[in-house]
Design a protein around this motif. Structure first.
Motif, short mmCIF file in Angstrom:
data_model
loop_
_atom_site.label_atom_id
_atom_site.label_comp_id
_atom_site.label_asym_id
_atom_site.label_seq_id
_atom_site.Cartn_x
_atom_site.Cartn_y
_atom_site.Cartn_z
N ALA A 127 0.82 -1.21 0.00
CA ALA A 127 0.00 0.00 0.00
C ALA A 127 0.86 1.26 0.00
O ALA A 127 0.31 2.37 0.04
N GLY A 128 2.18 1.10 -0.05
CA GLY A 128 3.08 2.27 -0.10
C GLY A 128 3.42 2.84 1.25
O GLY A 128 3.92 3.98 1.34
N ASN A 129 3.19 2.08 2.31
CA ASN A 129 3.46 2.57 3.66
C ASN A 129 4.78 2.02 4.19
O ASN A 129 5.43 1.19 3.56
N GLN A 130 5.15 2.50 5.38
CA GLN A 130 6.37 2.04 6.04
C GLN A 130 5.99 1.22 7.26
O GLN A 130 4.96 1.45 7.90
N VAL A 131 6.87 0.26 7.61
CA VAL A 131 6.61 -0.66 8.72
C VAL A 131 7.81 -0.63 9.67
O VAL A 131 8.96 -0.61 9.23
N LEU A 132 7.51 -0.60 10.96
CA LEU A 132 8.55 -0.62 11.98
C LEU A 132 8.48 -1.94 12.75
O LEU A 132 7.42 -2.30 13.29
N GLU A 179 9.13 6.83 0.99
CA GLU A 179 9.08 5.60 0.19
C GLU A 179 8.87 4.39 1.11
O GLU A 179 9.37 4.36 2.24
N PRO A 180 8.13 3.37 0.64
CA PRO A 180 7.90 2.20 1.49
C PRO A 180 9.21 1.51 1.85
O PRO A 180 10.09 1.32 1.02
N CYS A 181 9.33 1.16 3.12
CA CYS A 181 10.53 0.48 3.60
C CYS A 181 10.21 -0.18 4.93
O CYS A 181 9.16 0.06 5.54
N LEU A 182 11.14 -1.01 5.37
CA LEU A 182 11.02 -1.71 6.65
C LEU A 182 12.06 -1.15 7.61
O LEU A 182 13.26 -1.18 7.33
N LEU A 183 11.60 -0.60 8.73
CA LEU A 183 12.51 -0.13 9.76
C LEU A 183 12.65 -1.23 10.80
O LEU A 183 11.66 -1.86 11.19
N LEU A 184 13.86 -1.44 11.25
CA LEU A 184 14.11 -2.45 12.27
C LEU A 184 15.03 -1.84 13.30
O LEU A 184 16.08 -1.30 12.97
N GLY A 185 14.62 -1.88 14.57
CA GLY A 185 15.48 -1.24 15.54
C GLY A 185 15.17 -1.60 16.97
O GLY A 185 14.24 -2.34 17.28
N THR A 186 16.01 -1.02 17.84
CA THR A 186 15.88 -1.21 19.28
C THR A 186 15.30 0.07 19.87
O THR A 186 14.61 0.82 19.20
N GLN A 187 15.60 0.34 21.14
CA GLN A 187 14.97 1.47 21.82
C GLN A 187 15.32 2.82 21.21
O GLN A 187 14.66 3.81 21.50
N MET A 188 16.35 2.88 20.39
CA MET A 188 16.67 4.14 19.72
C MET A 188 15.48 4.65 18.91
O MET A 188 15.29 5.86 18.74
N LEU A 189 14.66 3.74 18.38
CA LEU A 189 13.52 4.13 17.55
C LEU A 189 12.28 4.45 18.38
O LEU A 189 11.28 4.92 17.85
N ALA A 190 12.34 4.20 19.68
CA ALA A 190 11.16 4.41 20.51
C ALA A 190 11.12 5.79 21.13
O ALA A 190 10.18 6.13 21.83
N LYS A 191 12.15 6.61 20.87
CA LYS A 191 12.28 7.88 21.58
C LYS A 191 12.14 9.07 20.64
O LYS A 191 13.06 9.38 19.89
#
Length: 743
Positions: A429-434, A544-556
């Protein structure tokens, strides 16, 4: 020893040493300027010369006058800290029971700790004779005459200017010998003196966003209290526009000539915060964090102290930054554990910010979507003013949360089929996922399938984590690194396999499952390069659609408007933590990372994978707003008589042998038993939950009281007795007041 009358002007100096007291010194024999509290001095300490801070004067000393030594040198012409900040540092040394010299040293930039002058000077040459007389004297020395004319024309020159024009030091010496010029020391052109006059600020450079009713009420409430102390808890759900509230209040402070101090938990959050503030306000913005060089940090510190910088943004230690005209202190993500120093001087920057606001009559604003239970308790009891933002900005809806039970899908499951289906739908659908997992590395464990051997760190009671890039076994507790074995050290077999999942392994799985979409892994390993981190953020913000993968750095604090799905892997780690705060921290992490979804017009969805899907804590977390969930935790804390309804202090000991650490704490228990009063109880000594770290065995003793004052009094008496004990060789001990980490 009784105190005896002594001549006046004995200076009490905080010297960086492990001793929990200040030291007395005599004035210099020819004192040309009286040292004032807050000035640095160079003093003899044993066989060394150390940089200390003057705390005050007295007419008496516990040390015989004949044994006192004089101050060697006065390093400052004025105090580095104002009265409020000076009092804060002295209070912090008392409250955290830490040596005052180390407290004041922590508050100074490294270069000032080393004795560098606050105001740098440069050599400046100017004419000291009648020009006509000088020209006659230099008639037969054309090079000297040309140099003299340059100095005369410019009304003086520094060395860099003279070198740029091709003149060497020898020519200057010749003119000095003829008494035609004189050299003097002048402050650097950009050196600023401490300024307490009202500051003028340029107007905003960008049109502020139209505030929603809740935001306007919060801005009005805090703005009405400027010029006096009050602590406000800005309790706003993720995406509710807390930063716009900050900037609305800051605009009023800056327009009145004040300065704003903004504390953030992570270095990674400072660039985006700076960008927003610089786009909004036409005033200098400086940063203070560990990523700066010593010179950069000193320059920013001086700009804040002089009043040149209207906005100061920094991590934990920035709470000690002096301000010419403090107007507002903001602590963003106030719940974050990063605000608590975990070694050395174990202070809480959030709590010191509140105390600093009180001492300097400045309002303090604590902001969070998941406030700590301590702050919520203070708001409920009226110590803080509670401001709530319950509506997301721009009409965005709160992301729906769903628990996926993975208990029946096998121990090796990473993504449930439902999660993989939702990821595919959102990407198409053209979205991004974390995807969020709180584990770095390729896989947490390396195990032998034949004998069951597991790769463990010899220096810690913890398993190694397998990293793929670069390929190695690494301990995330002590930093030890070693090669991956080709065969099992236990049985010699080669059936080595990985158990569990880390970010690197999940990155490989996602790349293989969704090859048409980029996978951006954001953790401390992949973002060590500032340039690489910025490049990934730019790619994310491209939409642009992409997959983000991360630890607590992405939660802040990050704002990623195109994320519509968040998948939380392995949400169970906090459910059964040895730390009584484990469930609170787990809930804060999940709510924060869930808040990355659905921040724009597209609705968001959060999938939480768990092997304990029926656990009451998880069920309450997804069915209740965080505030209601936290209030239930508060009730449980009260029933268990734990903070914030009681106060804790943790004595830790570590030594090469476990019996040594436990034996030392046994002696401390004997001291506690001899002290009068039953207002303080203790638990232990016990081995720490992580009993061994970096080759040393760890034990701890927990002190607890319903009275903060009673606990402080007992600690003061106890430490005096402890310091008189003879410690076993190679044993180290420490005290942590209001500990956050009991592991």
């Amino acid at each position: 020893m009784p105190r005896t009358q002594q001549p006046p002007f004995i200076y009490r100096v905080a010297v960086p040493s492990p001793l929990r007291r200040a030291f007395d010194y005599l004035p210099r024999s020819h004192e040309d300027k009286t040292p004032l509290p807050g000035m640095r001095v160079s003093v003899p300490f044993g066989r060394r010369q150390l940089t200390g801070m003057v705390l005050g004067t007295d007419t008496r000393s516990d040390v015989a006058h004949s044994k006192l030594r004089p101050i060697s040198q006065l390093l400052d012409s004025e105090p580095l800290f104002g009265p409020g900040l000076l009092e804060l540092l002295q209070w912090a040394a008392d409250y955290y029971q830490h040596p005052p010299g180390e407290v004041f040293s922590t508050a100074l930039p490294v270069l000032l700790r080393q004795g560098r002058p606050l105001v740098e000077t440069v050599a400046w040459w100017r004419s000291s004779s009648d020009p006509d007389t000088a020209r006659q004297a230099l008639a037969r020395a054309p090079r000297q005459l040309a140099l003299y004319e340059l100095i005369l024309e410019r009304d003086g020159c520094d060395r860099d200017t003279l070198l740029a024009h091709g003149y060497q030091r020898e020519l200057l010496r010749q003119l000095e010998n003829k008494a035609l010029i004189v050299c003097e020391q002048r402050p650097e052109p950009d050196a600023e003196s401490f300024n307490t006059e009202p500051l003028t600020r340029a107007p905003s450079t960008a049109t502020p966003h139209t505030l929603m009713p809740e935001q306007r009420q919060a801005v009005a409430a805090v703005s009405a209290g400027l010029g006096k102390y009050q602590c406000y808890l800005l309790d706003g759900i993720t995406g509710s526009g807390k930063t716009e509230v900050y900037m609305g209040i800051m605009a009023t402070v800056l327009a009145g000539g004040g300065q704003c101090l903004v504390l953030v938990p992570e270095i990674g959050l400072t660039p985006q915060t700076i960008s927003r503030f610089e786009a909004r306000f036409a005033c200098p913005v400086v940063t203070l964090h560990s990523g700066l060089s010593d010179t950069e940090r000193l320059a920013a510190w001086k700009a804040a102290r002089s009043g040149t910088a209207g906005i100061v943004i920094g991590t934990r230690s920035a709470v000690f930054t002096p301000l010419a005209k403090p107007g507002l202190i903001i602590v963003d993500e106030e719940h974050d554990q990063s605000f608590k120093q975990q070694d050395g001087f174990r202070y809480s920057a959030r709590d010191l910010a509140v105390m600093r606001g009180r001492l300097e009559s400045v309002p303090v604003l604590l902001g969070s979507a998941t406030p700590s239970l301590e702050s919520l308790h203070n708001a409920r009891t009226g110590k803080f003013t509670h401001l709530c933002l319950d509506v997301r900005a721009g009409g965005a809806s709160t992301a729906a949360m769903q628990i996926i039970d993975t208990a029946r899908q096998g121990m090796e499951v990473v993504f449930s089929e439902l999660a993989l289906l939702r990821i595919e739908q959102q990407l198409k659908a053209g979205n991004q996922v974390l995807t969020f997992i709180n584990r770095r590395g390729f896989a947490p464990l390396l195990q032998c399938q034949t004998c069951g051997w597991v790769a463990e760190c010899d220096d810690c009671m913890a398993q190694f984590t397998l990293h793929a890039q670069p390929r190695a076994l690494r301990c995330h507790h002590c930093g030890r690194r070693q090669p991956v074995p080709q065969a099992c050290p236990g049985c010699g077999g080669r059936a080595l396999t990985t158990l569990g999942q880390g970010t690197q392994k999940i990155e490989a799985l996602l790349s293989a499952r969704f090859p048409d979409y980029p996978v951006l892994r954001i953790d401390r390993d992949s973002t060590r390069s500032r340039r690489r981190f910025d490049a990934m953020l730019t790619q994310i913000h491209s939409g642009e659609p992409c997959l983000l993968l991360g630890t607590q750095m992405l939660a802040k604090g990050h704002h990623f408007p195109n994320i519509t799905l968040v998948v939380v892997l392995d949400a169970d780690s906090g459910l059964f933590s040895a730390d009584f705060r484990g469930q609170e921290h787990m809930a804060q992490t999940i709510v924060q990372v869930a808040g990355r979804a659905g921040r724009a017009e597209r609705p968001g969805e959060v999938l939480i994978q768990s092997r304990h899907a029926a656990h009451s804590v998880l069920q309450r977390l997804v069915s209740l707003p965080y505030r209601a969930f936290a209030l239930e935790l508060l009730t449980e804390r009260q029933e268990a008589a734990m903070p914030p309804f009681t106060y804790l202090a943790l004595l830790r000991a570590e030594a090469p042998a476990a019996d040594t650490a436990l034996g030392f704490l046994d002696k401390i228990c004997e001291l506690l038993a001899r002290q009068a009063g039953d207002a303080v109880e203790w638990l232990g000594p016990l081995p720490a939950p992580m009993e061994k770290r970096a080759g040393r065995f760890r034990a701890q003793l927990l002190l607890k009281s319903a009275s903060r004052g009673a606990l402080q009094q007992r600690l003061t008496e106890l430490l005096q007795a402890v310091e008189a004990l003879r410690c076993p060789p190679r044993l180290r001990w420490s005290l942590d007041v209001d500990p956050l980490d009991l592991i």
